[in-house]
Design a protein around this motif. Structure first.
Motif, PDB file in Angstrom:
ATOM      1  N   ASN A 144      -2.796 -29.844  15.836  1.00  0.00           N
ATOM      2  CA  ASN A 144      -2.310 -30.148  17.282  1.00  0.00           C
ATOM      3  C   ASN A 144      -3.417 -29.767  18.253  1.00  0.00           C
ATOM      4  OD1 ASN A 144      -1.000 -29.393  19.817  1.00  0.00           O
ATOM      5  ND2 ASN A 144       0.312 -31.570  19.071  1.00  0.00           N
ATOM      6  N   ALA A 145      -3.855 -30.512  19.164  1.00  0.00           N
ATOM      7  CA  ALA A 145      -4.935 -30.038  20.067  1.00  0.00           C
ATOM      8  C   ALA A 145      -4.573 -28.687  20.994  1.00  0.00           C
ATOM      9  CB  ALA A 145      -5.435 -31.116  20.874  1.00  0.00           C
ATOM     10  N   ASP A 146      -3.294 -28.741  21.394  1.00  0.00           N
ATOM     11  CA  ASP A 146      -2.882 -27.621  22.133  1.00  0.00           C
ATOM     12  C   ASP A 146      -1.944 -26.426  21.500  1.00  0.00           C
ATOM     13  OD1 ASP A 146      -4.016 -28.394  24.639  1.00  0.00           O
ATOM     14  OD2 ASP A 146      -2.563 -30.032  24.621  1.00  0.00           O
ATOM     15  N   GLY A 147      -1.713 -26.712  20.025  1.00  0.00           N
ATOM     16  CA  GLY A 147      -0.977 -25.851  19.137  1.00  0.00           C
ATOM     17  C   GLY A 147      -1.707 -25.116  18.213  1.00  0.00           C
ATOM     18  N   PHE A 148      -3.009 -24.815  18.421  1.00  0.00           N
ATOM     19  CA  PHE A 148      -4.032 -24.347  17.461  1.00  0.00           C
ATOM     20  C   PHE A 148      -4.293 -23.028  17.480  1.00  0.00           C
ATOM     21  CE2 PHE A 148      -7.331 -25.217  20.648  1.00  0.00           C
ATOM     22  CZ  PHE A 148      -8.167 -24.231  20.156  1.00  0.00           C
ATOM     23  N   TYR A 149      -3.985 -22.358  18.808  1.00  0.00           N
ATOM     24  CA  TYR A 149      -4.330 -21.032  18.933  1.00  0.00           C
ATOM     25  C   TYR A 149      -3.225 -19.871  19.379  1.00  0.00           C
ATOM     26  CZ  TYR A 149      -3.896 -21.715  23.799  1.00  0.00           C
ATOM     27  OH  TYR A 149      -3.503 -21.965  24.986  1.00  0.00           O
ATOM     28  N   VAL A 150      -3.535 -18.740  18.901  1.00  0.00           N
ATOM     29  CA  VAL A 150      -2.600 -17.616  19.667  1.00  0.00           C
ATOM     30  C   VAL A 150      -3.881 -16.508  20.144  1.00  0.00           C
ATOM     31  CG1 VAL A 150      -1.358 -15.615  19.313  1.00  0.00           C
ATOM     32  CG2 VAL A 150      -0.649 -17.681  18.367  1.00  0.00           C
ATOM     33  N   MET A 151      -4.006 -16.346  21.622  1.00  0.00           N
ATOM     34  CA  MET A 151      -4.913 -15.514  22.168  1.00  0.00           C
ATOM     35  C   MET A 151      -3.909 -14.058  22.553  1.00  0.00           C
ATOM     36  SD  MET A 151      -8.268 -15.930  22.718  1.00  0.00           S
ATOM     37  CE  MET A 151      -7.783 -17.745  22.302  1.00  0.00           C
ATOM     38  N   LEU A 152      -3.961 -13.384  21.519  1.00  0.00           N
ATOM     39  CA  LEU A 152      -3.250 -12.100  21.388  1.00  0.00           C
ATOM     40  C   LEU A 152      -3.785 -10.828  22.428  1.00  0.00           C
ATOM     41  CD1 LEU A 152      -0.615 -11.228  20.484  1.00  0.00           C
ATOM     42  CD2 LEU A 152      -1.914 -10.395  18.371  1.00  0.00           C
ATOM     43  N   GLU A 153      -3.131 -10.396  23.324  1.00  0.00           N
ATOM     44  CA  GLU A 153      -3.928  -9.225  24.315  1.00  0.00           C
ATOM     45  C   GLU A 153      -2.748  -8.053  24.079  1.00  0.00           C
ATOM     46  OE1 GLU A 153      -4.772  -7.979  28.747  1.00  0.00           O
ATOM     47  OE2 GLU A 153      -3.685  -9.923  28.319  1.00  0.00           O
ATOM     48  N   PRO A 154      -3.362  -6.886  23.390  1.00  0.00           N
ATOM     49  CA  PRO A 154      -2.519  -5.943  23.583  1.00  0.00           C
ATOM     50  C   PRO A 154      -2.317  -5.143  24.987  1.00  0.00           C
ATOM     51  CG  PRO A 154      -4.363  -5.974  21.880  1.00  0.00           C
ATOM     52  CD  PRO A 154      -4.564  -6.890  22.614  1.00  0.00           C
ATOM     53  N   VAL A 155      -1.174  -4.929  25.332  1.00  0.00           N
ATOM     54  CA  VAL A 155      -1.053  -4.079  26.555  1.00  0.00           C
ATOM     55  C   VAL A 155      -0.371  -2.663  26.168  1.00  0.00           C
ATOM     56  CG1 VAL A 155       0.428  -4.131  28.927  1.00  0.00           C
ATOM     57  CG2 VAL A 155      -0.655  -6.333  27.775  1.00  0.00           C
ATOM     58  N   VAL A 156      -1.281  -1.808  26.541  1.00  0.00           N
ATOM     59  CA  VAL A 156      -0.792  -0.386  26.420  1.00  0.00           C
ATOM     60  C   VAL A 156       0.241   0.122  27.562  1.00  0.00           C
ATOM     61  CG1 VAL A 156      -1.554   2.063  26.174  1.00  0.00           C
ATOM     62  CG2 VAL A 156      -2.955   0.330  25.258  1.00  0.00           C
ATOM     63  N   THR A 157       1.295   0.451  26.859  1.00  0.00           N
ATOM     64  CA  THR A 157       2.614   0.913  27.981  1.00  0.00           C
ATOM     65  C   THR A 157       3.136   2.334  27.679  1.00  0.00           C
ATOM     66  OG1 THR A 157       2.998  -1.382  28.193  1.00  0.00           O
ATOM     67  CG2 THR A 157       4.613   0.266  29.049  1.00  0.00           C
ATOM     68  N   ASP A 158       3.470   2.948  28.636  1.00  0.00           N
ATOM     69  CA  ASP A 158       4.220   4.327  28.367  1.00  0.00           C
ATOM     70  C   ASP A 158       5.590   3.875  27.912  1.00  0.00           C
ATOM     71  OD1 ASP A 158       2.034   6.031  28.316  1.00  0.00           O
ATOM     72  OD2 ASP A 158       2.506   6.594  30.751  1.00  0.00           O
ATOM     73  N   PRO A 159       6.194   4.331  26.883  1.00  0.00           N
ATOM     74  CA  PRO A 159       7.736   3.875  26.801  1.00  0.00           C
ATOM     75  C   PRO A 159       8.596   4.644  27.546  1.00  0.00           C
ATOM     76  CG  PRO A 159       6.808   5.307  25.068  1.00  0.00           C
ATOM     77  CD  PRO A 159       5.833   4.990  25.756  1.00  0.00           C
ATOM     78  N   VAL A 160       9.567   4.028  28.103  1.00  0.00           N
ATOM     79  CA  VAL A 160      10.522   4.478  29.158  1.00  0.00           C
ATOM     80  C   VAL A 160      11.905   4.291  28.476  1.00  0.00           C
ATOM     81  CG1 VAL A 160      11.650   4.330  31.434  1.00  0.00           C
ATOM     82  CG2 VAL A 160       9.100   3.737  31.029  1.00  0.00           C
ATOM     83  N   MET A 161      12.494   5.564  28.235  1.00  0.00           N
ATOM     84  CA  MET A 161      14.094   5.445  28.022  1.00  0.00           C
ATOM     85  C   MET A 161      15.047   4.759  28.859  1.00  0.00           C
ATOM     86  SD  MET A 161      16.145   9.000  27.149  1.00  0.00           S
ATOM     87  CE  MET A 161      14.894   9.768  26.203  1.00  0.00           C
TER      88      MET A 161
END
Length: 586
Positions: A190-207
């Protein structure tokens, strides 16, 4: 690779239809079509406290005839792949806003955990590779892969980049991604279902805490249980309030808190609709946790035989209960109007100092200690997070059923007495309309209730729900009489029932001890009250039997004489009863 362009609606249908045997949403020339489930640009949260974060990728096969054999390749995009993607979606193969995340920060594995590409922990090297899957049968419909992100490495890299003006500028100017693509040399993708552009987002965990900021969690305690059930007093109440962290807990730690009466005072000053009462223990020299009579509540973690103002998060645990217990033996069943609570406050950590609010082992990396944040005050992050946990005693209905309730006027063809107490609004009680039962002054059409409690009851009120849909005719006027005569034959006589001032119902000047008129006519399934919690009907003495006498129905028609044309009905009836000292009732 075969190229295919499919409308987004059809793409969604394919994703929804993966459990079917045939998919005729594609033209016949596309016997099978492959796609990545939930394809697109994605963010994955990375916490500095974690060793790793994971993102799963699923490749599905559909099409007009998905039984066809086909071949798929899932890989981190090559430079040419990446340029083609940028040209298609950004109009420029050299678009600078997207860049590769360095492969030493992640590992690509198949669904069984076998290495495919990226950082190979076994060799300690970065290696290229791709995941090849052959679809061979109708039952072979999907395969999976996983991107394992090294959270510590990514966090350190971002901190290093942010430490220089050049690095911070670069981070702000572009997204660093892991571009994963699905390809095939022989079959349709599928022409629009062929990719995943994965961006890691670094976050401080909050309780987080399972109550809202400046909110309160109140456990409702049945007054009836407190009075009637000795076993209940042997089981102390532990409120279901939890603290949670959104990341792994590889080290274990404690959270410090404060609890003062001032928190409750501040809440009451800022809130007019709800008022709280501070829960208090005996004085310190009288406080004894080893005696059931020596404490009202326990709050804190036991260390060396004492309770300290800390909440323990053992290693591996990400969700813990607030260590608070209420002593049911010392709860006053008549305290119906108060919300008894303990206020909890987490202080905001002082800048640059570690361990003021959290207690860590010395071996825990300082970066981990700094990254985990306490709950935040949503209105002002510089202010402490405050919440309240407690209990409220509530009046609970007596457990009525058709074993302790009878009637002189129950329709034999529909409805039943038991339907009044089954919690089902589709069932109902109906007075006689095919049979003209004997009705007369002073009791009219009544329910006779044997009060189901061993405790004294001299006060009561009722809640009821009208019949749903067809001809709701709830009571409008109700009279109440009481008796303590155990012989049902004798209770058939009016002189065994008493009303106001204890006068028996056979006397000419007798009046009911309560005469209540409902002002509003209830619609279908609507709830009303005969009396109320703070305005209960009070008899001159405690009683074992009660007659709930319906004098008029919702239309104001009298039920004091036999008739098939005048009737009443209800879907549900709840009786609340307790003892009120005669002096306090005046």
């Amino acid at each position: 690779m075969k190229k295919i362009i499919i409308a987004s609606g059809l793409l969604a249908l394919m994703g929804a239809a993966t459990s079917c045997d045939k998919y005729d949403i594609y033209p016949e020339q596309y016997g099978d079509v492959m796609m990545i489930k939930n394809a697109g640009e994605k963010e994955v949260t990375v916490y500095a406290t974690d060793d790793a974060a994971e993102y799963g990728i699923t490749v599905m096969k559909g099409g007009f005839d998905p039984e066809d054999a086909s071949s798929a390749v899932l890989r981190v995009m090559t430079e040419d792949d990446f340029k083609s993607y940028k040209e298609k979606y950004y109009g420029d193969p050299n678009f600078a806003g997207l860049d590769y995340l360095a492969p030493e920060f992640y590992t690509f594995v198949d669904g069984d955990g076998n290495f495919v590409s990226g950082y190979n922990e076994t060799t300690g090297e970065v290696e290229d590779g791709e995941l090849v899957h052959e679809f061979t049968s109708a039952d072979d419909r999907f395969f999976t892969g996983n991107i394992l992100l090294n959270a510590q490495k990514i966090s350190d890299w971002r901190l290093q980049m942010e430490s220089t003006p050049e690095g911070e500028l670069e981070l702000n100017a572009k997204k660093f991604v892991i571009p994963v693509g699905l390809y095939s040399e022989t079959d349709s993708v599928n022409a629009d279902g062929f990719y995943v552009m994965l961006e890691p987002v670094v976050t401080d965990p909050v309780m987080t805490v399972t109550v809202e900021h400046n909110g309160y969690a109140l456990t409702e305690i049945s007054r009836t249980k407190l009075v009637d059930d000795p076993a209940f007093l042997n089981v102390n109440i532990e409120p279901e309030v939890y603290l949670e962290i959104p990341c792994k807990n590889n080290y274990g730690f404690s959270v410090k808190f404060q609890s003062t009466a001032g928190l409750v005072s501040n809440f009451n000053g800022n809130n007019s609709d709800v008022q709280l009462a501070d829960l208090k223990n005996p004085k310190k020299d009288e406080l004894d946790f080893n005696s059931p009579e020596g404490w009202v509540f326990k709050l804190g973690t036991e260390k060396d035989g004492e309770l300290v103002d800390e909440i323990e998060f053992p290693k591996g645990e990400t969700r813990v209960r607030l260590p608070l217990t209420f002593n049911t033996k010392l709860i006053n069943p008549n305290d119906l109007s108060s919300n008894f609570v303990k206020g909890i406050q987490f202080k905001s950590a002082t800048s640059g100092k570690i361990g003021i609010d959290m207690v860590w082992d010395e071996s825990v990396p300082e970066k981990v200690q700094k990254s985990l944040k306490l709950p935040r005050n949503p209105e002002d992050a510089t202010q402490p997070y405050v919440f309240f946990v407690g209990y409220k005693v509530v009046e609970t209905p007596l457990e009525l059923n058709d074993g302790c309730v009878t009637s002189n006027d129950c329709e034999p063809t529909e409805g039943s007495i038991g339907a009044l107490f089954d919690g089902n609004l589709s069932t109902f009680f109906h007075s006689g309309w095919t049979v003209a039962f004997e009705r007369s002054v002073p009791f009219a059409s009544y329910l006779e209730i044997e009060v189901p409690t061993n405790n004294d009851v001299n006060a009561c009120y009722f809640q009821f729900t009208s019949r749903v849909h067809n001809n709701p005719q709830s009571p409008k006027q109700v009279h109440l009489y009481y008796s303590n005569e155990d012989d049902p034959e004798i209770r058939m006589n009016a002189n065994s029932w008493k009303g106001k001032d204890g006068v028996t119902a056979d006397k000419q000047d007798a009046e009911p001890f309560a005469e209540i008129t409902l002002k509003k006519k209830l619609g279908s399934g609507e709830t009303g009250e005969i009396g109320s919690l703070d305005k209960m009907a009070i008899a001159p003495e405690s009683f074992k039997y009660l007659r709930f006498c319906v004098m008029q129905n919702a239309d104001g028609k009298s039920l004091t004489s036999p008739s098939t044309a005048v009737y009443w009905n209800l879907a549900e009836l709840r009786m609340y009863g307790k003892y009120i000292e005669p002096e306090s009732a005046k």
